[in-house]
Every structure is written in structure tokens, then in C-alpha cells.
Scaffold this motif. Structure first.
Motif, PDB file in Angstrom:
ATOM      1  N   GLU A 277      34.565  49.075  49.730  1.00 49.20           N
ATOM      2  CA  GLU A 277      33.334  48.702  50.591  1.00 49.20           C
ATOM      3  C   GLU A 277      33.883  48.263  51.898  1.00 49.20           C
ATOM      4  O   GLU A 277      34.539  47.813  52.143  1.00 49.20           O
ATOM      5  CB  GLU A 277      32.545  47.711  49.609  1.00 49.20           C
ATOM      6  N   CYS A 278      32.757  48.907  52.854  1.00 48.90           N
ATOM      7  CA  CYS A 278      32.616  47.910  54.241  1.00 48.90           C
ATOM      8  C   CYS A 278      31.675  46.820  54.368  1.00 48.90           C
ATOM      9  O   CYS A 278      30.631  46.872  54.195  1.00 48.90           O
ATOM     10  CB  CYS A 278      32.399  48.929  55.162  1.00 48.90           C
ATOM     11  N   ALA A 279      32.123  45.439  53.379  1.00 51.54           N
ATOM     12  CA  ALA A 279      31.413  44.498  53.227  1.00 51.54           C
ATOM     13  C   ALA A 279      30.879  43.587  54.589  1.00 51.54           C
ATOM     14  O   ALA A 279      31.766  43.815  55.304  1.00 51.54           O
ATOM     15  CB  ALA A 279      32.042  43.680  52.263  1.00 51.54           C
ATOM     16  N   PRO A 280      29.905  42.634  54.310  1.00 51.90           N
ATOM     17  CA  PRO A 280      29.861  41.699  55.341  1.00 51.90           C
ATOM     18  C   PRO A 280      30.832  40.861  55.822  1.00 51.90           C
ATOM     19  O   PRO A 280      31.020  40.461  56.876  1.00 51.90           O
ATOM     20  CB  PRO A 280      28.303  41.181  54.771  1.00 51.90           C
ATOM     21  N   GLU A 281      31.279  40.463  54.625  1.00 51.78           N
ATOM     22  CA  GLU A 281      32.411  39.364  54.802  1.00 51.78           C
ATOM     23  C   GLU A 281      33.664  39.673  55.460  1.00 51.78           C
ATOM     24  O   GLU A 281      34.445  38.951  56.333  1.00 51.78           O
ATOM     25  CB  GLU A 281      32.761  38.535  53.643  1.00 51.78           C
ATOM     26  N   LYS A 282      34.214  41.052  55.315  1.00 48.64           N
ATOM     27  CA  LYS A 282      35.158  41.804  55.701  1.00 48.64           C
ATOM     28  C   LYS A 282      34.998  43.121  56.218  1.00 48.64           C
ATOM     29  O   LYS A 282      34.174  43.731  55.366  1.00 48.64           O
ATOM     30  CB  LYS A 282      36.495  41.647  54.942  1.00 48.64           C
ATOM     31  N   PRO A 283      35.600  43.707  57.108  1.00 44.15           N
ATOM     32  CA  PRO A 283      35.194  45.301  57.375  1.00 44.15           C
ATOM     33  C   PRO A 283      35.727  45.946  56.434  1.00 44.15           C
ATOM     34  O   PRO A 283      34.959  47.098  56.209  1.00 44.15           O
ATOM     35  CB  PRO A 283      36.029  45.353  58.823  1.00 44.15           C
ATOM     36  N   LEU A 284      36.753  45.458  55.364  1.00 41.42           N
ATOM     37  CA  LEU A 284      36.878  46.447  54.555  1.00 41.42           C
ATOM     38  C   LEU A 284      37.410  45.571  53.221  1.00 41.42           C
ATOM     39  O   LEU A 284      38.177  44.680  53.365  1.00 41.42           O
ATOM     40  CB  LEU A 284      38.443  47.384  55.012  1.00 41.42           C
ATOM     41  N   VAL A 285      36.899  46.174  52.097  1.00 46.15           N
ATOM     42  CA  VAL A 285      37.371  45.443  50.793  1.00 46.15           C
ATOM     43  C   VAL A 285      38.029  46.557  49.719  1.00 46.15           C
ATOM     44  O   VAL A 285      37.328  47.434  49.637  1.00 46.15           O
ATOM     45  CB  VAL A 285      35.840  44.819  50.212  1.00 46.15           C
ATOM     46  N   PHE A 286      38.965  46.274  49.411  1.00 44.73           N
ATOM     47  CA  PHE A 286      39.726  46.973  48.324  1.00 44.73           C
ATOM     48  C   PHE A 286      40.302  46.057  47.353  1.00 44.73           C
ATOM     49  O   PHE A 286      41.476  45.661  47.234  1.00 44.73           O
ATOM     50  CB  PHE A 286      40.947  47.921  49.073  1.00 44.73           C
ATOM     51  N   ALA A 287      39.375  45.985  46.176  1.00 46.08           N
ATOM     52  CA  ALA A 287      39.679  45.133  45.105  1.00 46.08           C
ATOM     53  C   ALA A 287      39.082  45.209  43.637  1.00 46.08           C
ATOM     54  O   ALA A 287      38.585  46.478  43.620  1.00 46.08           O
ATOM     55  CB  ALA A 287      39.232  43.836  45.706  1.00 46.08           C
ATOM     56  N   HIS A 288      39.251  44.585  42.787  1.00 44.79           N
ATOM     57  CA  HIS A 288      38.660  44.655  41.527  1.00 44.79           C
ATOM     58  C   HIS A 288      39.000  45.783  40.874  1.00 44.79           C
ATOM     59  O   HIS A 288      38.410  46.583  40.243  1.00 44.79           O
ATOM     60  CB  HIS A 288      37.207  44.592  41.652  1.00 44.79           C
ATOM     61  N   SER A 289      40.457  46.049  40.846  1.00 43.63           N
ATOM     62  CA  SER A 289      40.999  47.123  40.275  1.00 43.63           C
ATOM     63  C   SER A 289      41.629  46.733  38.805  1.00 43.63           C
ATOM     64  O   SER A 289      42.065  45.511  38.623  1.00 43.63           O
ATOM     65  CB  SER A 289      42.182  47.745  40.949  1.00 43.63           C
ATOM     66  N   VAL A 290      41.477  47.708  37.655  1.00 41.54           N
ATOM     67  CA  VAL A 290      42.156  47.588  36.425  1.00 41.54           C
ATOM     68  C   VAL A 290      43.707  47.247  36.518  1.00 41.54           C
ATOM     69  O   VAL A 290      44.623  46.607  35.887  1.00 41.54           O
ATOM     70  CB  VAL A 290      41.721  48.485  35.538  1.00 41.54           C
ATOM     71  N   TYR A 291      44.202  47.572  37.930  1.00 40.37           N
ATOM     72  CA  TYR A 291      45.733  47.682  38.083  1.00 40.37           C
ATOM     73  C   TYR A 291      46.356  46.346  38.739  1.00 40.37           C
ATOM     74  O   TYR A 291      47.498  46.442  39.144  1.00 40.37           O
ATOM     75  CB  TYR A 291      46.104  48.977  38.553  1.00 40.37           C
ATOM     76  N   GLN A 292      45.315  45.706  39.158  1.00 40.46           N
ATOM     77  CA  GLN A 292      45.809  44.545  40.144  1.00 40.46           C
ATOM     78  C   GLN A 292      46.292  43.337  39.371  1.00 40.46           C
ATOM     79  O   GLN A 292      46.072  43.343  38.052  1.00 40.46           O
ATOM     80  CB  GLN A 292      44.491  43.985  40.776  1.00 40.46           C
ATOM     81  N   ARG A 293      47.216  42.624  40.003  1.00 41.05           N
ATOM     82  CA  ARG A 293      47.833  41.461  39.481  1.00 41.05           C
ATOM     83  C   ARG A 293      46.837  40.118  39.293  1.00 41.05           C
ATOM     84  O   ARG A 293      47.100  39.767  38.506  1.00 41.05           O
ATOM     85  CB  ARG A 293      49.249  41.036  40.547  1.00 41.05           C
TER      86      ARG A 293
END
Length: 499
Positions: free
Chosen positions: A214-230
């Protein structure tokens, strides 16, 4: 994933629901970074939308109509008539409470639309898109003759942006590391070649790794909330519970088109191999000695191609079945001294007068010279190759579903699947297929919910639940609509996919 965090006083005001929603629109009117706030009384209506794209990303857009009776918002004097201007959208409740900045959008190519009606009626319309629209145009200036290639990268790691594929792709569009909010996904890809625009590449990456983009208001780009993340994720966290007190419109529809009982994943996957021979000289004419070993005679009467400038030694390997396979990329290649030591000859002597292994990653540019006539028995290069394994597949089906409904198949391919083992104990592409089949087997419903509550901090991908007389339904928000009108109540609408 939950709603955006807002001020406690705002949250309490939303729960009370006894004050109207207010909207603040700040516009970079001149394009010089100075933001002017629109008079609230001039906002006739403003609509904002967020939705989950099929390709994998989440986008936002808006449509604003301003009262311009007195010409406060002059269009003609703005260079380019406003296309690309940044617009910041904030919301609040009643008077005296802080505003929450919800959207950072940009005027689309239609610019400031000056609308004139009967008498002195005059309005200004702006159609808005978020940063994803700009990222989707990055291929317009791309050099198609020089495709971008990365090797031995992880999917996402903010501590090592130079090895993080998300950061490397975003960097192509000018997004710096500090502008990215991301999770850590340590899965490795040995070889990646970009062929599409920035947003399309990031969307495919998000879909493959089940991440929220998402291009969110808090950061130009968000890439998170993955089932494979640590990082640990609150999977069951419910952001909001809709009940009879909130809902004035509720619609239930079936999503039968999402049902699949067979998943067919077929991919071409780059594979990194151990260091080995990646080129051997085999050009004709060839002679054979008494032991039937090939010999390549070099005579002054006929100059071979390898003795000319610009000879390409294209890398390839032979697999266990003896089939030749092209090398996409190779590193740890022999130095000129090591390559010279591998020369096997009689007569000569032989030596490399040109040896370029840096200009290209799939071939060397070399020139082999000899002072006198001689016979070459062998010339070879060693390196660590990456080859493309064709038609790697993973086919899964649900026997019971196939017996009841027949085969309902989903064919899948992609560029970012990995053979790395994940927490489930199988390779990533196999795990992805298992998860996809599990999700597709569910008979899901979609609920459309409308409320007058000021849920402007809601976001696509957040969890919500609906309580009705028939029971409680939990799901994920797939689309958000926020509608403000000067002379009507605020309406927030949501599409919620049942879990």
C-alpha cells in the motif's frame, strides 16, 4: 492487520457518534511545496476509495467537488492545469479535536476541472490517485534494451536494503529506504529480472508472498503483514465490530467465483548451482588423437573465430542427463591466470590476449592467441552458474470437491516463487499452493456494510466482524468507501470477505 491508530479523543468521539465528520483538504496549489487549506464550506462533496487489486496491491483514489462561485480556486494560472499536484486529506469529528491525515493523493492527468453552470454557478473538480498510479508509469522512460537484473537477493530486509528486493524495485522509482515500512521476509531468490513497471512488480511480489502492499499516509510505501515474515503478527486481531447500532445497510452476496478445488502451479524457476565448468571450447574443425580425444588444430593458414576480437564464450552447463542448459548468470569466474592454467595444448604457446568477464554475466568476451602453429586439447572456464529450470510444477486438488463439483482449476504462474524451505517444512512454492487451495475451498460470502460512523481510519486488509440476529461473521475488509457531502450525513461503506 488493524485500522490505523488515531487519537484517543477521536476514537471516543467516533464511538459516541453524536458529532458530524469534518474533512480538511490541503493542496499544493502552485506546485512549489506550499500547502493551502480549502475552505470547509466550499467542499460540496468528497469521495475516497481504497480497494484490493487482483494483481496484489492496494490502491486509493478520490474525487472532490468544490464550490468555486467566487473564483477562489482559479485554474487557468496553474502550470499544467494542476496535474500531479499533491493533495492531503484529513478527517476529524466535531469541533476542537485533532485531525487525522488519512490520504496523500495526487491530481490525475485531467488536472483542475473548471465546471460552469447556469448563472454564477461555478465548481472545481479534482480526480485523485495515490502514489501507485505514478509507480505504474515508471516503465514509460525505461530503457527496454537494458533490463534490470538482481541476483542473490532476499524478498525484504530493511537492515540490508542493498540485498532487499522490495527496496531495489522501489529504488527504481526514486523511493528511498527510509520511505518504506516493511517486514522481514528472508526467503532468497538467486536471480530476478524486472520486465514490468514498479507497481506491477511490487504487486506480483506482494501476491506471491501474501503481503499487504500500500502507498499509505504514514510512509510512501508499505510492504508488510505477510505469512512469511519473521515479525509476529496478530492474526486474530479484530479492528471493529459492526452491530445493529452501526449498520443502516447490509447486503450479503455469494462469492462462488472464488471457489477452486484444483491448483496448478507451473513456473520456470532460477536455480543456483555449485561452482563448475561453465564453458569449454568446442568449435570445429575438430580432429581426434589415438585415444579419440578431440584436438583443435590452430594453423596460420586458417584463423579461428576465437583468435579474432569480440569472440563470445557463452556459458552453459550439462546436467546429469547430458543435456546442455544455458546459464542466465555466473559469478566467481576464473581469473585470467586461472583460465590460462586450464589451457591444454601442444606447440603454441597459447594465451589470452583479451579476457572480459565483467561486461556480461552470461558470456565472456575473449581472444585466444598463439605465436606458432599448435594443437589445443582443452580450454575451459569455471564459475558459479544460475540456470533456469523449466516447468517446475506443483499440482494439488481436493478429492471430495472434485467428486462433488467436477474439476474447478486455477492455473498459476509467476516470477518470484522460491524453492527455499519455509516454516511449514516445504519449499515456498509448494507452501503457497497449499495455502491457496485451502483458501479457495472455503465457500465464502461477501458483505457490504454501510454506516454513518466516522470510520475514516479503516483500511483495506484489516479484520472486522459483523453481529446480526443470525450470528457473528468475521472477515477481511476488501474495499473501503468514505463519502462526505456538505448537506448530508457522512457514509462509510465496506466490502468484507468472510474468513
Amino acid at each position: 492487520m488493524k485500522f490505523y491508530e488515531i487519537d484517543t479523543a477521536l476514537s471516543e468521539a467516533i464511538e459516541r457518534g453524536d458529532n458530524p465528520v469534518r474533512v480538511r483538504i490541503s493542496l499544493d496549489w502552485s506546485g512549489h511545496g506550499y500547502y493551502e487549506t480549502v475552505f470547509e464550506r466550499d467542499i460540496i462533496e468528497a469521495s475516497f476509495f481504497g480497494l484490493q487489486e487482483t494483481a496484489g496491491g492496494t490502491t486509493a483514489r478520490g474525487d472532490i467537488l468544490l464550490d468555486n462561485t467566487y473564483g477562489h480556486y482559479a485554474c487557468g494560472g496553474n502550470t499544467g492545469r494542476g496535474a500531479g499536484r499533491e493533495v492531503r486529506i484529513s478527517f476529524s469529528i466535531g469541533d476542537g479535536l485533532p485531525y487525522f491525515e488519512r490520504f496523500v493523493l495526487y491530481v490525475d492527468d485531467t488536472g483542475f476541472q473548471d465546471i460552469r453552470g447556469p448563472g454564477r454557478k461555478r465548481m472545481l473538480r479534482m480526480v485523485l490517485r495515490d502514489l501507485s498510479a505514478k509507480l505504474g508509469k515508471t516503465d514509460e522512460s525505461r530503457d527496454w534494451t537494458a533490463p534490470v537484473m538482481f541476483t542473490y537477493v532476499v524478498i525484504c530486509d530493511k537492515t540490508q536494503p542493498e540485498r532487499s528486493l522490495v527496496h531495489l524495485i522501489a529504488g527504481r522509482a526514486g523511493i528511498e529506504s527510509g520511505d518504506i515500512d516493511c517486514a522481514t521476509i528472508p526467503i532468497t531468490l538467486p536471480y530476478v529480472q524486472l520486465t514490468k513497471n514498479t507497481w506491477a512488480e511490487l504487486s506480483e511480489l506482494a501476491k506471491t508472498y501474501r503481503a499487504h502492499l500500500e502507498c499509505a499516509p504514514e510512509k510512501p510505501l508499505v510492504f508488510a503483514h505477510s505469512v512469511y515474515q519473521r515479525e509476529p503478527e496478530d492474526i486474530d486481531g479484530i479492528s471493529y465490530t459492526f452491530s445493529g447500532e452501526d449498520i443502516f445497510y447490509l447486503r450479503e452476496t455469494a462469492r462462488a467465483e472464488q471457489y477452486r478445488n484444483t491448483i496448478r502451479l507451473k513456473i520456470n524457476i532460477p536455480v543456483a548451482l555449485e561452482r563448475q565448468e561453465i564453458w569449454r571450447y568446442e568449435d570445429s574443425p575438430i580432429m581426434y588423437d589415438a585415444d579419440l580425444m578431440p584436438v583443435y588444430p590452430f594453423r596460420s593458414t586458417a584463423m579461428r573465430d576465437i583468435q579474432k576480437q569480440g569472440y563470445e564464450a557463452r556459458y552453459h552447463i550439462r546436467d546429469s542427463k547430458g543435456a546442455e542448459r544455458a546459464v542466465l548468470y555466473a559469478d566467481q569466474i576464473d581469473t585470467i591466470e586461472e583460465a590460462t592454467d586450464r589451457l591444454d595444448y601442444e606447440g603454441g604457446p597459447f594465451a589470452y590476449s583479451a579476457y572480459d568477464i565483467t561486461t556480461h554475466h552470461d558470456r565472456a568476451i575473449i581472444t585466444l592467441e598463439t605465436e606458432t602453429d599448435g594443437d589445443l586439447y582443452g580450454a575451459a572456464l569455471y564459475g558459479r552458474p544460475i540456470v533456469l529450470e523449466l516447468n517446475r510444477s506443483c499440482f494439488l486438488h481436493d478429492t471430495g470437491g472434485v467428486e462433488r463439483y467436477g474439476t474447478a482449476a486455477l492455473n498459476v504462474t509467476g516470477s518470484y516463487f522460491s524453492e527455499d524451505t519455509v516454516d511449514s517444512g516445504v519449499s515456498h512454492y509448494q507452501d503457497w499452493t497449499i495455502r491457496e487451495l485451502t483458501e479457495r475451498l472455503r465457500e465464502r460470502r461477501e458483505f457490504t456494510v454501510k454506516t454513518h460512523r466516522g470510520l475514516f481510519h479503516a483500511r483495506v486488509g484489516a479484520k472486522a466482524e459483523i453481529i446480526t440476529n443470525e450470528g457473528t461473521v468475521k472477515g477481511t475488509i476488501n474495499a473501503v468507501s468514505l463519502r462526505y457531502k456538505r448537506d448530508a450525513a457522512f457514509v462509510a461503506a465496506f466490502k468484507i470477505i468472510e474468513e
